[in-house]
Design a protein around this motif. Structure first.
Motif, PDB file in Angstrom:
ATOM      1  N   ARG A  38       0.843  -1.191   0.000  1.00 24.22           N
ATOM      2  CA  ARG A  38       0.000   0.000   0.000  1.00 24.22           C
ATOM      3  C   ARG A  38       0.876   1.239   0.000  1.00 24.22           C
ATOM      4  O   ARG A  38       2.023   1.212   0.452  1.00 24.22           O
ATOM      5  N   GLN A  39       0.298   2.308  -0.523  1.00 23.12           N
ATOM      6  CA  GLN A  39       1.020   3.572  -0.559  1.00 23.12           C
ATOM      7  C   GLN A  39       0.060   4.706  -0.299  1.00 23.12           C
ATOM      8  O   GLN A  39      -0.915   4.889  -1.045  1.00 23.12           O
ATOM      9  N   ALA A  40       0.327   5.433   0.753  1.00 22.77           N
ATOM     10  CA  ALA A  40      -0.461   6.611   1.095  1.00 22.77           C
ATOM     11  C   ALA A  40       0.214   7.842   0.485  1.00 22.77           C
ATOM     12  O   ALA A  40       1.425   7.827   0.235  1.00 22.77           O
ATOM     13  N   PRO A  41      -0.537   8.904   0.250  1.00 23.38           N
ATOM     14  CA  PRO A  41       0.058  10.117  -0.336  1.00 23.38           C
ATOM     15  C   PRO A  41       1.236  10.619   0.486  1.00 23.38           C
ATOM     16  O   PRO A  41       1.147  10.740   1.710  1.00 23.38           O
ATOM     17  N   GLY A  42       2.343  10.869  -0.194  1.00 25.59           N
ATOM     18  CA  GLY A  42       3.527  11.391   0.472  1.00 25.59           C
ATOM     19  C   GLY A  42       4.346  10.367   1.225  1.00 25.59           C
ATOM     20  O   GLY A  42       5.335  10.721   1.873  1.00 25.59           O
ATOM     21  N   LYS A  43       3.942   9.105   1.142  1.00 31.21           N
ATOM     22  CA  LYS A  43       4.671   8.054   1.859  1.00 31.21           C
ATOM     23  C   LYS A  43       5.212   7.019   0.878  1.00 31.21           C
ATOM     24  O   LYS A  43       4.741   6.910  -0.254  1.00 31.21           O
ATOM     25  N   ARG A  45       5.947   3.224  -0.587  1.00 31.49           N
ATOM     26  CA  ARG A  45       5.162   2.004  -0.690  1.00 31.49           C
ATOM     27  C   ARG A  45       5.642   1.016   0.368  1.00 31.49           C
ATOM     28  O   ARG A  45       6.845   0.814   0.537  1.00 31.49           O
ATOM     29  N   THR A  90      -5.794   3.969   5.219  1.00 24.63           N
ATOM     30  CA  THR A  90      -6.128   4.640   3.969  1.00 24.63           C
ATOM     31  C   THR A  90      -4.914   4.708   3.064  1.00 24.63           C
ATOM     32  O   THR A  90      -3.848   5.195   3.456  1.00 24.63           O
ATOM     33  N   ALA A  91      -5.065   4.181   1.841  1.00 21.94           N
ATOM     34  CA  ALA A  91      -3.957   4.134   0.889  1.00 21.94           C
ATOM     35  C   ALA A  91      -4.442   3.515  -0.419  1.00 21.94           C
ATOM     36  O   ALA A  91      -5.545   2.969  -0.484  1.00 21.94           O
ATOM     37  N   MET A  92      -3.583   3.584  -1.427  1.00 18.17           N
ATOM     38  CA  MET A  92      -3.776   2.798  -2.635  1.00 18.17           C
ATOM     39  C   MET A  92      -3.144   1.435  -2.360  1.00 18.17           C
ATOM     40  O   MET A  92      -1.988   1.368  -1.920  1.00 18.17           O
ATOM     41  N   GLN A 116      -8.126   1.824  -4.483  1.00 17.57           N
ATOM     42  CA  GLN A 116      -8.087   2.785  -3.384  1.00 17.57           C
ATOM     43  C   GLN A 116      -8.934   2.318  -2.207  1.00 17.57           C
ATOM     44  O   GLN A 116     -10.085   1.893  -2.380  1.00 17.57           O
ATOM     45  N   THR A 118     -10.224   3.885   1.451  1.00 22.16           N
ATOM     46  CA  THR A 118     -10.345   5.083   2.269  1.00 22.16           C
ATOM     47  C   THR A 118     -11.144   4.750   3.520  1.00 22.16           C
ATOM     48  O   THR A 118     -12.267   4.244   3.424  1.00 22.16           O
TER      49      THR A 118
END
Length: 121
Positions: A38-43, A45, A90-92, A116, A118
């Motif tokens: 998973r990958q959250a915005p600004g973080k 993977r 929450t992440a892709m 996604q 959420t």
């Protein structure tokens, strides 16, 4: 050509559940390690769970006891059952296939497009 297609993402409230699926074509699960990342915005993977060709599983500490990874060999489909979801989940979410079971994304050769998830508080 190996293809991985994720589905099952969505929006849920904290404490809820989702089940992600990853349908594979072009090879069988028996020959690869399969992982969920998973990958959250600004973080970066990060690895969430993995299942090896012998069906042994491993989980990141952050999801242990809440998430379950599994495979349906007949359907060539990978699953991630996610329970007791938290806003920090929450992440892709991506499924991936590779020769070694590890949480280093660079070790995985094939990736899906992501789905996604959420979680609202």
């Amino acid at each position: 050509q190996v293809q991985l297609v994720e589905s099952g993402g969505g929006s849920v409230q904290a404490g809820g559940s989702l089940r992600l699926s990853c349908a594979a074509s072009g090879y069988t699960y028996s020959t690869y390690c399969m992982g969920w990342f998973r990958q959250a915005p600004g973080k970066e993977r990060e690895g969430v769970a993995a299942v090896d060709s012998d069906d042994s599983t491993s989980y990141a500490d952050s999801v242990k006891g809440r998430f379950t990874i599994s495979k349906d060999h007949a359907k060539n489909t990978l699953y991630l059952q996610m329970n007791s979801l938290k806003p920090e989940d929450t992440a892709m979410y991506y499924c991936a296939a590779g020769p070694l079971c590890d949480y280093d994304p660079d070790l995985y050769n094939y990736w899906g497009q992501g789905t996604q998830v959420t979680v609202s508080s």
